[in-house]
Write a protein that holds these residues in place. Structure first.
Motif, PDB file in Angstrom:
ATOM      1  N   LYS A   1      55.834 109.035  11.284  1.00  0.00           N
ATOM      2  CA  LYS A   1      55.762 108.771   9.847  1.00  0.00           C
ATOM      3  C   LYS A   1      55.757 107.274   9.566  1.00  0.00           C
ATOM      4  CE  LYS A   1      57.787 113.080   8.229  1.00  0.00           C
ATOM      5  NZ  LYS A   1      58.923 113.706   7.565  1.00  0.00           N
ATOM      6  N   ALA A   2      56.516 106.517  10.341  1.00  0.00           N
ATOM      7  CA  ALA A   2      56.533 105.055  10.173  1.00  0.00           C
ATOM      8  C   ALA A   2      55.160 104.470  10.489  1.00  0.00           C
ATOM      9  CB  ALA A   2      57.605 104.425  11.061  1.00  0.00           C
ATOM     10  N   GLU A   3      54.530 104.959  11.560  1.00  0.00           N
ATOM     11  CA  GLU A   3      53.187 104.486  11.919  1.00  0.00           C
ATOM     12  C   GLU A   3      52.171 104.851  10.843  1.00  0.00           C
ATOM     13  OE1 GLU A   3      52.191 106.012  15.769  1.00  0.00           O
ATOM     14  OE2 GLU A   3      53.546 104.636  16.801  1.00  0.00           O
ATOM     15  N   ALA A   4      52.278 106.079  10.331  1.00  0.00           N
ATOM     16  CA  ALA A   4      51.351 106.511   9.275  1.00  0.00           C
ATOM     17  C   ALA A   4      51.529 105.668   8.016  1.00  0.00           C
ATOM     18  CB  ALA A   4      51.553 107.988   8.964  1.00  0.00           C
ATOM     19  N   ALA A   5      52.780 105.413   7.641  1.00  0.00           N
ATOM     20  CA  ALA A   5      53.053 104.598   6.450  1.00  0.00           C
ATOM     21  C   ALA A   5      52.536 103.178   6.641  1.00  0.00           C
ATOM     22  CB  ALA A   5      54.549 104.592   6.148  1.00  0.00           C
ATOM     23  N   TYR A   6      52.729 102.630   7.835  1.00  0.00           N
ATOM     24  CA  TYR A   6      52.236 101.285   8.105  1.00  0.00           C
ATOM     25  C   TYR A   6      50.706 101.249   8.094  1.00  0.00           C
ATOM     26  CZ  TYR A   6      51.461  96.740  10.144  1.00  0.00           C
ATOM     27  OH  TYR A   6      51.030  95.462  10.349  1.00  0.00           O
ATOM     28  N   PHE A   7      50.079 102.299   8.614  1.00  0.00           N
ATOM     29  CA  PHE A   7      48.616 102.387   8.590  1.00  0.00           C
ATOM     30  C   PHE A   7      48.108 102.354   7.148  1.00  0.00           C
ATOM     31  CE2 PHE A   7      44.806 105.028   8.133  1.00  0.00           C
ATOM     32  CZ  PHE A   7      43.917 104.285   8.886  1.00  0.00           C
ATOM     33  N   VAL A   8      48.694 103.184   6.284  1.00  0.00           N
ATOM     34  CA  VAL A   8      48.284 103.216   4.875  1.00  0.00           C
ATOM     35  C   VAL A   8      48.529 101.856   4.230  1.00  0.00           C
ATOM     36  CG1 VAL A   8      48.760 104.245   2.616  1.00  0.00           C
ATOM     37  CG2 VAL A   8      48.575 105.707   4.636  1.00  0.00           C
TER      38      VAL A   8
ATOM     39  N   MET B   1      33.431  95.051   6.938  1.00  0.00           N
ATOM     40  CA  MET B   1      33.699  94.137   8.046  1.00  0.00           C
ATOM     41  C   MET B   1      35.007  93.370   7.835  1.00  0.00           C
ATOM     42  SD  MET B   1      29.993  92.484   8.855  1.00  0.00           S
ATOM     43  CE  MET B   1      28.682  93.209   7.894  1.00  0.00           C
ATOM     44  N   VAL B   2      35.206  92.897   6.616  1.00  0.00           N
ATOM     45  CA  VAL B   2      36.424  92.146   6.311  1.00  0.00           C
ATOM     46  C   VAL B   2      37.647  93.049   6.403  1.00  0.00           C
ATOM     47  CG1 VAL B   2      37.658  90.865   4.507  1.00  0.00           C
ATOM     48  CG2 VAL B   2      35.223  90.438   4.880  1.00  0.00           C
ATOM     49  N   VAL B   3      37.581  94.213   5.801  1.00  0.00           N
ATOM     50  CA  VAL B   3      38.723  95.148   5.824  1.00  0.00           C
ATOM     51  C   VAL B   3      39.005  95.584   7.258  1.00  0.00           C
ATOM     52  CG1 VAL B   3      39.524  97.420   5.070  1.00  0.00           C
ATOM     53  CG2 VAL B   3      38.439  95.879   3.429  1.00  0.00           C
ATOM     54  N   PHE B   4      37.977  95.899   8.025  1.00  0.00           N
ATOM     55  CA  PHE B   4      38.161  96.263   9.433  1.00  0.00           C
ATOM     56  C   PHE B   4      38.878  95.138  10.182  1.00  0.00           C
ATOM     57  CE2 PHE B   4      36.535  95.750  13.772  1.00  0.00           C
ATOM     58  CZ  PHE B   4      37.008  96.910  14.345  1.00  0.00           C
ATOM     59  N   THR B   5      38.405  93.913  10.021  1.00  0.00           N
ATOM     60  CA  THR B   5      39.008  92.767  10.707  1.00  0.00           C
ATOM     61  C   THR B   5      40.473  92.613  10.322  1.00  0.00           C
ATOM     62  OG1 THR B   5      36.873  91.638  10.817  1.00  0.00           O
ATOM     63  CG2 THR B   5      38.847  90.259  11.033  1.00  0.00           C
ATOM     64  N   LEU B   6      40.770  92.692   9.034  1.00  0.00           N
ATOM     65  CA  LEU B   6      42.152  92.537   8.581  1.00  0.00           C
ATOM     66  C   LEU B   6      43.049  93.665   9.099  1.00  0.00           C
ATOM     67  CD1 LEU B   6      41.527  91.354   4.908  1.00  0.00           C
ATOM     68  CD2 LEU B   6      42.320  89.970   6.842  1.00  0.00           C
ATOM     69  N   ILE B   7      42.529  94.877   9.155  1.00  0.00           N
ATOM     70  CA  ILE B   7      43.330  95.996   9.675  1.00  0.00           C
ATOM     71  C   ILE B   7      43.645  95.774  11.152  1.00  0.00           C
ATOM     72  CG2 ILE B   7      43.282  98.454  10.248  1.00  0.00           C
ATOM     73  CD1 ILE B   7      41.703  98.868   7.630  1.00  0.00           C
TER      74      ILE B   7
ATOM     75  N   TRP C   1      37.117 105.691  12.818  1.00  0.00           N
ATOM     76  CA  TRP C   1      37.172 105.988  14.251  1.00  0.00           C
ATOM     77  C   TRP C   1      37.456 104.715  15.057  1.00  0.00           C
ATOM     78  CZ3 TRP C   1      33.715 104.314  18.090  1.00  0.00           C
ATOM     79  CH2 TRP C   1      33.953 104.864  19.353  1.00  0.00           C
ATOM     80  N   MET C   2      36.794 103.580  14.697  1.00  0.00           N
ATOM     81  CA  MET C   2      37.032 102.325  15.418  1.00  0.00           C
ATOM     82  C   MET C   2      38.479 101.872  15.263  1.00  0.00           C
ATOM     83  SD  MET C   2      33.586  99.995  15.066  1.00  0.00           S
ATOM     84  CE  MET C   2      33.774  99.714  13.322  1.00  0.00           C
ATOM     85  N   VAL C   3      39.049 102.028  14.075  1.00  0.00           N
ATOM     86  CA  VAL C   3      40.453 101.658  13.865  1.00  0.00           C
ATOM     87  C   VAL C   3      41.355 102.580  14.682  1.00  0.00           C
ATOM     88  CG1 VAL C   3      42.310 101.547  12.151  1.00  0.00           C
ATOM     89  CG2 VAL C   3      40.053 100.602  11.608  1.00  0.00           C
ATOM     90  N   LYS C   4      41.034 103.860  14.707  1.00  0.00           N
ATOM     91  CA  LYS C   4      41.838 104.825  15.476  1.00  0.00           C
ATOM     92  C   LYS C   4      41.803 104.499  16.959  1.00  0.00           C
ATOM     93  CE  LYS C   4      43.235 109.468  16.034  1.00  0.00           C
ATOM     94  NZ  LYS C   4      44.244 109.106  16.977  1.00  0.00           N
TER      95      LYS C   4
ATOM     96  N   LYS D   1      44.440 102.851  21.808  1.00  0.00           N
ATOM     97  CA  LYS D   1      44.211 102.219  23.108  1.00  0.00           C
ATOM     98  C   LYS D   1      44.774 100.800  23.250  1.00  0.00           C
ATOM     99  CE  LYS D   1      41.153 105.430  24.538  1.00  0.00           C
ATOM    100  NZ  LYS D   1      41.583 106.463  25.403  1.00  0.00           N
ATOM    101  N   PHE D   2      44.826 100.043  22.144  1.00  0.00           N
ATOM    102  CA  PHE D   2      45.142  98.630  22.284  1.00  0.00           C
ATOM    103  C   PHE D   2      46.317  98.123  21.469  1.00  0.00           C
ATOM    104  CE2 PHE D   2      40.537  99.121  22.981  1.00  0.00           C
ATOM    105  CZ  PHE D   2      40.455  98.656  24.279  1.00  0.00           C
TER     106      PHE D   2
END
Length: 183
Positions: A15-22, A101-107, A170-173, A178-179
């Motif tokens: 739940k902590a990981e999910a909350a941080y992801f959001v 691209m910007v949002v992906f990079t920041l995430i 999918w790329m974020v997942k 993995k990393f």
């Protein structure tokens, strides 16, 4: 630091990981919207040139690929793609994938992981986003030429958009699985 705050206040690690992801996604989006507002208000020449350069890259490759793979001849001038016996397509700024691209990079930057992996994964993700947006334009050109206006609109507004953002998710997942825990 913020991730540890989530982990300290939420007992369940998942739940902590999910909350941080959001939190990361919303935060990255808000940062982009603020930057976008400033850039669109001030309209610096470098920003306009950058957008036009990305548009030229995507459109020129898409027009080439539609001719190569689908035998659909199109011309383009600026952001307009001209196809005989159609109304054509205009590629607007929000269709270029720059926000993605910007949002992906920041995430990716907001998650853990070794810097050496971020230095190759972020550019690879940006190339992936450029590729998927180019394929989106190819799909729209083919649909405009060979399908009904209803089917074109359905794919433009929903199907291709879901595929594009699904690819980014999918790329974020992959990064998270993995990393993100490697330091």
């Amino acid at each position: 630091m913020i991730k540890q705050l989530f982990e300290q206040n939420i007992n369940d690690k998942k739940k902590a990981e999910a909350a941080y992801f959001v939190f990361s996604v919303v935060g990255a989006y808000l940062v982009w919207k603020l930057c976008s507002f400033v850039l669109e208000t001030m309209e610096p020449q470098w920003w306009i040139s950058f957008q036009n350069g990305v548009a030229y890259l995507l459109i020129s490759v898409a027009v080439y690929l539609t001719d190569l793979f689908f035998s659909i001849t199109a011309q383009f001038f600026g952001r307009n793609i001209f196809l005989s016996n159609t109304s054509g397509i205009y590629v607007a700024n929000h269709c270029l994938g720059i926000p993605a691209m910007v949002v992906f990079t920041l995430i990716i930057l907001s998650f853990g992981g070794a810097l050496k992996h971020k230095l190759w994964y972020i550019p690879l993700g940006i190339i992936g986003i450029l590729f998927i947006n180019c394929m989106r334009i190819v799909g729209l050109v083919v649909l405009l030429k060979r399908s009904s206006p209803f089917f074109w609109e359905l794919n433009h507004k929903y199907v291709l958009l879901i595929l594009t953002y699904g690819f980014i998710f999918w790329m974020v997942k992959v990064w998270m699985d993995k990393f993100a825990d490697q330091d």
